[in-house]
Design an enzyme around this catalytic site. Sequence first.
Site, PDB file in Angstrom:
ATOM      1  N   HIS A  78       0.794  -1.229   0.000  1.00 27.87           N
ATOM      2  CA  HIS A  78       0.000   0.000   0.000  1.00 27.87           C
ATOM      3  C   HIS A  78       0.835   1.294   0.000  1.00 27.87           C
ATOM      4  CE1 HIS A  78      -3.161  -2.744   1.471  1.00 27.87           C
ATOM      5  NE2 HIS A  78      -2.327  -3.108   2.413  1.00 27.87           N
TER       6      HIS A  78
HETATM    7  C1  BDR Z   1      -2.588   0.596   5.667  1.00 32.89           C
HETATM    8  O1  BDR Z   1      -2.696   0.062   6.986  1.00 32.89           O
HETATM    9  C2  BDR Z   1      -1.432  -0.281   7.486  1.00 32.89           C
HETATM   10  O2  BDR Z   1      -1.485  -1.511   8.123  1.00 32.89           O
HETATM   11  C3  BDR Z   1      -0.500  -0.266   6.321  1.00 32.89           C
HETATM   12  O3  BDR Z   1       0.796   0.133   6.739  1.00 32.89           O
HETATM   13  C4  BDR Z   1      -1.118   0.737   5.380  1.00 32.89           C
HETATM   14  O4  BDR Z   1      -0.701   2.039   5.694  1.00 32.89           O
HETATM   15  C5  BDR Z   1      -3.325  -0.312   4.722  1.00 32.89           C
HETATM   16  O5  BDR Z   1      -4.668  -0.364   5.054  1.00 32.89           O
END
Ligand code: BDR
Length: 348
Positions: A269
Amino acid sequence: KIPLWVDCDPGHDDACAILIAAYHPCFELLGVSTVHGNASLQKCTNNALSVLEAIGKPEIPVVPGSSRPFCRTVDTASDIHGESGLAGTSLLPQPSRLPLSHCNAVKEMRDALLAQPKNTSYLVTCGPLTNAALLFATFPEVAEHIAGFSAMGGAIGSNFTNVSMGPPYLDSRGVSRDRTGNKTPFAEFNIWVDPESARSILQNPVLQPKTTLITLDLTHQAYATRRVQNMLLNHGNPSQLRVMFNELLMFFAQTYAEVFGLTEGPPLHDPLAVAVLLDRHPDEDVRISFDDQGGERWDVDVILEGEQIGRTTITKASSGHGVRIPRSLDADKFWHALELCMNRADQT
Ligand code: BDR
Ligand code: CA
């Protein structure tokens, strides 16, 4: 070079975001602030220091920010990132320095961003939006000054990109429905954790035209598959740094398989919120294209109460307003950029 500040909660994918921000030849990383999120603020701060140490950038300032959301209790993502927030490897060095705890993160962000010429610097957030909301509420001049703001957060669903977020869920009547979020069936983690802060940012009229939102609908088009992991391992001839990142990605892959049944590899992400700054780069070799269907813009709201709390809803914005939400990207170019940064980090 594009000057940028990264606000994050490392986090496996945050670690990759830091790597790209620190090593891509087009970026100048001004500093890193940390926020509660994947783990406690203290753990996330320690992780940010460790990652910068591991990649050979111990001089980048690290400032701890908010330890809790605007008006809710702290929640973490230990099911995804482990208790430490960055589990899965023993190769992460202990930081040899302390964070700049005597500084205020919001003030440091402001100073660093305003020190750049107008319309040149960027803020990228990879975690809950608590620090960013405080920044723009306290120092509104920053929103006027920066060139752009990019945030990983939110989930649109309903065929926005035709990408599956994992197995369907059963609603209260036992009917099987498509999942939109990852923290709940409706909400993405970063928004769910501090929805009030997210809403204040996404509804800030000065910020909206400068904002790009990287939602799950996009990030689930960048899975770190075996092919990608093999490429990052330098095809069987890895440095210690590459082994460390591989171990982190393997851990991330395993939790995504366990929690979401996603077996292709974990979605990466956060680094996409950094990579999107290269979207309009004049050099075609450097450019990583993100498609927004010819410039569509959105008014975004965040649900603050009830079962769907943390859900991001969108309506088409009138021209010149609204937030950009790309629907697809050139993932191969993104992996190539990550590999380039790994290579450059290896050489230090
Ligand atoms: C987001 O949530 C976190 O766990 C990850 O680092 C990312 O920023 C994804 O939903
Ligand atoms: Ca994150």
